[in-house]
Design a protein around this motif. Structure first.
Motif: not given
Length: 186
Positions: A26-37, A39-43
């Motif tokens: 769950q923690r790993l999934a949250e980190k991945v989701k946070s990084k994707e979010s 990255r999407a915001e930067r984009q």
């Protein structure tokens, strides 16, 4: 350790391991989701910045086109007025067309003052002042007023109209350079 404690300890460790792996997943999934979010915001921010830059460049380009057109029209009307003044055939229609061209040029120059880079504005300002000077001379001559300065005559006004072609060309060259258009090759 007794034979009953070992299986209990193994079972306990299995349960703890199962629970821990679920939490870690769950923690790993949250980190991945946070990084994707992130990255999407930067984009999205980069896309907004690009669109803003593109819109600004397009506004400057449109400003250049309108200023160039208004400058050429004003120059042409000054030339037409000069020929009519020399021939003694100035009409109210010619006066009106010259004044309209002057107003249009002033409006486009005013817009350029707020939009264009300083190096372009310096050249546009030179053109604007020269057009205005020629206008003043021709209008004074048309109204029968004496020249304000030495050399203000029909002949001098015509020389200035002809010389202004070079400044108009230079203004256009600097505008084109400012927006990255390659120079003309002869």
């Amino acid at each position: 350790m007794s034979s009953t404690v070992v299986p209990l300890l193994i079972a306990f460790l299995g349960i703890v391991g199962t629970l821990a792996s679920g939490l870690m997943t769950q923690r790993l999934a949250e980190k991945v989701k946070s990084k994707e979010s992130d990255r999407a915001e930067r984009q999205r921010a980069e896309e907004r910045q690009y669109e803003t830059k593109r819109a600004t460049e397009e506004a400057v380009r449109a400003c250049y086109v309108m200023l160039n057109t208004a400058s050429l029209d004003y120059h042409s009307e000054l030339n037409n007025f000069w020929y009519a003044l020399r021939a003694g055939r100035v009409t109210d229609d010619l006066r009106s067309r010259l004044d309209d061209a002057r107003r249009e040029h002033r409006a486009r120059f005013s817009e350029a003052q707020m939009r264009v880079p300083d190096e372009v504005l310096a050249t546009a300002d030179d053109v604007h002042r020269r057009l205005s000077r020629i206008y003043g001379v021709l209008k004074r001559l048309d109204g029968g007023f004496p020249p304000r300065r030495e050399g203000e005559s029909l002949e001098e006004a015509h020389s200035q109209i002809v010389e202004l072609w070079d400044e108009l060309s230079e203004m256009r060259r600097i505008m084109r350079q400012s927006i990255g258009v390659p120079p003309h090759t002869a």
